[in-house]
Design a protein around this motif. Sequence first.
Motif, PDB file in Angstrom:
ATOM      1  N   ASP A 127       1.018  -1.136  -0.198  1.00 31.27           N
ATOM      2  CA  ASP A 127       0.117   0.314   0.189  1.00 31.27           C
ATOM      3  C   ASP A 127       0.817   0.960   0.357  1.00 31.27           C
ATOM      4  O   ASP A 127       0.543   2.325   0.035  1.00 31.27           O
ATOM      5  N   ASP A 174      -1.087  -7.252   2.190  1.00 27.80           N
ATOM      6  CA  ASP A 174      -1.262  -6.452   2.593  1.00 27.80           C
ATOM      7  C   ASP A 174      -2.282  -5.948   2.844  1.00 27.80           C
ATOM      8  O   ASP A 174      -2.757  -4.446   4.221  1.00 27.80           O
ATOM      9  N   HIS A 254       2.951  -6.896  10.935  1.00 25.87           N
ATOM     10  CA  HIS A 254       3.589  -5.681   9.974  1.00 25.87           C
ATOM     11  C   HIS A 254       5.006  -5.970  10.988  1.00 25.87           C
ATOM     12  O   HIS A 254       5.842  -6.151  10.458  1.00 25.87           O
ATOM     13  N   HIS A 270       6.923  -8.025   1.013  1.00 23.17           N
ATOM     14  CA  HIS A 270       6.704  -7.761   2.596  1.00 23.17           C
ATOM     15  C   HIS A 270       5.549  -7.925   2.943  1.00 23.17           C
ATOM     16  O   HIS A 270       4.514  -8.558   3.486  1.00 23.17           O
TER      17      HIS A 270
HETATM   18 ZN   LIG Z   1       2.351  -3.743   4.619  1.00 23.91          ZN
END
Ligand SMILES: [Zn+2]
Length: 353
Positions: A127, A174, A254, A270
Amino acid sequence: MDLDKTAYHKVEFPRIVLAGGRVIDNMRDELKGLGLKKVGILTSKTPYNMLREKISRSLSGANISHEYEIDDYSPHEVLSQRFLVKFSGKIDAVVAVGGGRVIDVSKLVAEKGNISFISVPTVPSHDGIASPIVSIPSAKGRTSRFSVTPQAIFVDVTVLANVPHKYIASGFGDVIAKYTAVRDWRLAHLLLGEYYGEYTANQSKTCAEMVMKKSEEIGEATKDGVRTLTEALVNCGLLIGIAGTSRPCSGSEHLFAHALDAVANFPALHGEEVGLGTMMMTYLHDADWQGIREGLMNARAPVTAKQIGVSEGNLIKALTATASMRPDRYTILGEKGLNEKAAISLAKATQVI
Ligand SMILES: [Zn+2]
């Protein structure tokens, strides 16, 4: 709510968000409205080869002179400094045409050079494409902080739907992270009185619900599925700008990904790491972790340590280090986090190991 006790915060928005099919072919008119004379474009090899002609055509059509700089994979600070020296005083904006790395370096360029930042993502993997947060890898994992808000975002779904699937799976991870991010945020509010924005929290949760509903389409990378995913990614980025904190989008899941990067030296994308974290943190919140697992599997995202090339030992190490990654961010893990025995139980219960 006692307004006297509520600190104010700044809300920052991009001026233009253009999202949909064939955006890069059609961004000329929007570019004209930005009042730019010359821009420096930071990109990497693949997008340069694939998109250079179209990008140049749109910029020239808007009377914006431009020059490219190709990512050489030097550290973020080094590359951003070199870019700034090369274009010093000559450009009004940096245009990022690429993935997470190119976007993060461009944010640093815009911040240090006090120029505008324009985001043209080429993969839907996270994002950061619309958020004001810059994420910089280091030996300690990853540090994230507020940087610049993009002046404009051009999201071409035609491009984003035709990338290796792992980038799409990462974007899915994400976005579903918002389920646990919002739960952690609420907990910090209830227990420690931290500012909590109900509006942004609900919007963020809605983003996660939207992609969850389309998990199969996202797994098949249909245009509709990828469109929903990219809209959610852009929305999440904007929500950080509205909330004035990354809280609506980033919680214990996260922190787990940051710990994994530190322990196992950036083993996966990620969002792939965050997706695994979301599943495990959902278990701790006593919510529907199986639903998260199913969604991840539908989206063809990894659900085990093995699938992201992480040993059981490193996974447990990362879980025990998660709470200490950012002590100022209170989450379901509390201050001390998980000990080894608890970490093993959690990873086994959620079938991550
Ligand atoms: Zn993230």
